[in-house]
Design a protein around this motif. Sequence first.
Motif, short mmCIF file in Angstrom:
data_model
loop_
_atom_site.label_atom_id
_atom_site.label_comp_id
_atom_site.label_asym_id
_atom_site.label_seq_id
_atom_site.Cartn_x
_atom_site.Cartn_y
_atom_site.Cartn_z
N PRO A 198 0.87 -1.01 0.11
CA PRO A 198 -0.01 -0.07 -0.04
C PRO A 198 0.99 1.28 -0.03
CG PRO A 198 -0.68 -1.80 1.69
CD PRO A 198 0.52 -2.22 1.12
N LYS A 199 0.47 2.21 -1.01
CA LYS A 199 1.34 3.25 -0.95
C LYS A 199 0.96 4.53 0.36
CE LYS A 199 1.41 3.45 -6.06
NZ LYS A 199 0.85 4.01 -7.26
N ALA A 200 1.90 4.92 0.61
CA ALA A 200 1.97 5.87 1.67
C ALA A 200 1.50 7.32 1.40
CB ALA A 200 3.23 6.21 2.36
N THR A 201 0.63 7.83 2.03
CA THR A 201 0.14 9.20 1.72
C THR A 201 1.06 10.31 2.43
OG1 THR A 201 -1.32 8.98 3.91
CG2 THR A 201 -2.27 8.31 1.99
N SER A 202 1.26 11.04 1.57
CA SER A 202 2.39 11.92 2.10
C SER A 202 1.81 13.40 2.75
CB SER A 202 2.93 12.66 0.70
OG SER A 202 1.96 13.38 0.08
N HIS A 203 2.30 13.41 3.77
CA HIS A 203 2.14 14.63 4.79
C HIS A 203 3.07 14.99 5.60
CE1 HIS A 203 1.70 11.03 7.32
NE2 HIS A 203 2.01 11.74 8.39
N LEU A 204 2.76 16.37 6.28
CA LEU A 204 3.95 16.80 6.77
C LEU A 204 3.88 16.47 8.26
CD1 LEU A 204 3.94 20.50 5.44
CD2 LEU A 204 5.60 18.85 4.69
N PRO A 205 4.87 16.35 8.95
CA PRO A 205 4.81 15.73 10.20
C PRO A 205 4.57 16.96 11.27
CG PRO A 205 7.22 16.07 9.83
CD PRO A 205 6.29 16.42 8.52
N THR A 206 3.76 16.77 12.44
CA THR A 206 3.61 17.64 13.45
C THR A 206 4.72 18.24 13.97
OG1 THR A 206 1.40 16.43 13.53
CG2 THR A 206 1.94 18.25 15.04
N VAL A 207 4.70 19.50 14.28
CA VAL A 207 5.99 19.99 15.08
C VAL A 207 5.23 20.86 16.16
CG1 VAL A 207 7.72 19.63 13.15
CG2 VAL A 207 6.30 21.97 13.44
N LEU A 208 6.30 21.36 16.86
CA LEU A 208 6.10 22.39 17.99
C LEU A 208 6.48 23.53 17.74
CD1 LEU A 208 6.75 20.18 21.45
CD2 LEU A 208 4.61 20.62 20.24
N SER A 209 5.80 24.82 18.12
CA SER A 209 6.38 26.07 17.68
C SER A 209 7.43 26.45 18.84
CB SER A 209 5.28 27.12 17.97
OG SER A 209 4.66 26.87 19.10
N GLN A 210 8.14 27.47 18.62
CA GLN A 210 9.24 27.82 19.31
C GLN A 210 8.72 28.29 20.77
OE1 GLN A 210 12.42 28.34 18.76
NE2 GLN A 210 12.75 28.03 16.59
#
Length: 368
Positions: A198-210
């Motif tokens: 199964p192909k992976a869905t591209s998405h940006l990882p969640t990050v914390l702000s400064q």
Amino acid sequence: MAALAQDPGRASRIRRRSHRPPRSLGTLRPVRRRAPKPQGRRRSRNHRPRPSPRITRRTESTASRRRETWRTSERKTALAPSYVSYSEFVTTNSVSPSPEESLDRYLRHLQHGRGLSHHTIRNYRSDISHFLAWLEQHDHQLADLSRADYRQYLADIRSGGIAEASVRRRASTIRSFTRHLNRTDEIERDPLVLASTPKATSHLPTVLSQRDIEALLSVPDISTPSGIRDRAMLEVLYGSGLRVSELVGMRMTDHDDDYNAIRVLGKGDKQRMALLGKSARQWLQRYLRDGRPALVTSKSQTWLWLNRFGGPLSARAVQLSVRRYAQRACLPGDVHPHLLRHSFATHMIDGGADVRVVQELLGHASVS
């Protein structure tokens, strides 16, 4: 005179020979003398010389080696099951390994042949054991596996609420397992050689702000040795972009204060040098000066990060600490140590760092 009278041309030849210039000493050729023939009994035409003792020994040794090779081949023929391939041995003895035995052999190959970590071996065992249990529940045999069974299994676990990343991991694990079974002749063919993952869905990882990072770093109580340790641990996790396994595996000798760097052991037992920021360096020095001496016991050895009992800090303890401090800081979502690693990479790129530099700092094999 009589000879000259009979042969008139002889006088002219003698005259020409007498006028030839003499040979120089440099042009004289040495006289080659033949060695005298040995005096002895004459040999007949059909005489055969007697071989030397060395040739006799060599011939005898060659013959003995041939006889020994022939005897060895006879012994191999008598013990044929020990010298044939695995598939021929199984056919001859009518014994096939159970799926659990095949799984154990495959995991030993991954551990000793490919050097995978204990956590990876544990995940492989869990995924393949779940697949084998599903086959047994649906009355399917591993030797008769088909692509339809493989797709049905993936559909069942997807409908059961398994995340897409876990579905892809299990699919890749199962295909690797069947490929190994075919390579070792435990199954006649690989039924999943043409199956797709199964192909992976591209998405940006969640990050914390400064601002979230600053709130998280200010939570630990720095008046206690454990609080100093946790503050330094969070600073190093975020300031160097380390994995939690790389953090807890550090030793006292891995810290190089002169170059503001630490040596870590990443995935695949690959070593790399991770850089320390100014804040991470200051808190690490304070932990080594004020925090770690209060936690050291007889079982501490050379581990850098210690728990309250003096033993090495575990990865689970780091995960629980990060989650507890995130809840105290009222941060949204599920905060874990790997989220600090994502935040480190994102903030570096937002600050103008090159993607290749960030890749080297994170220890990734590819940019993606």
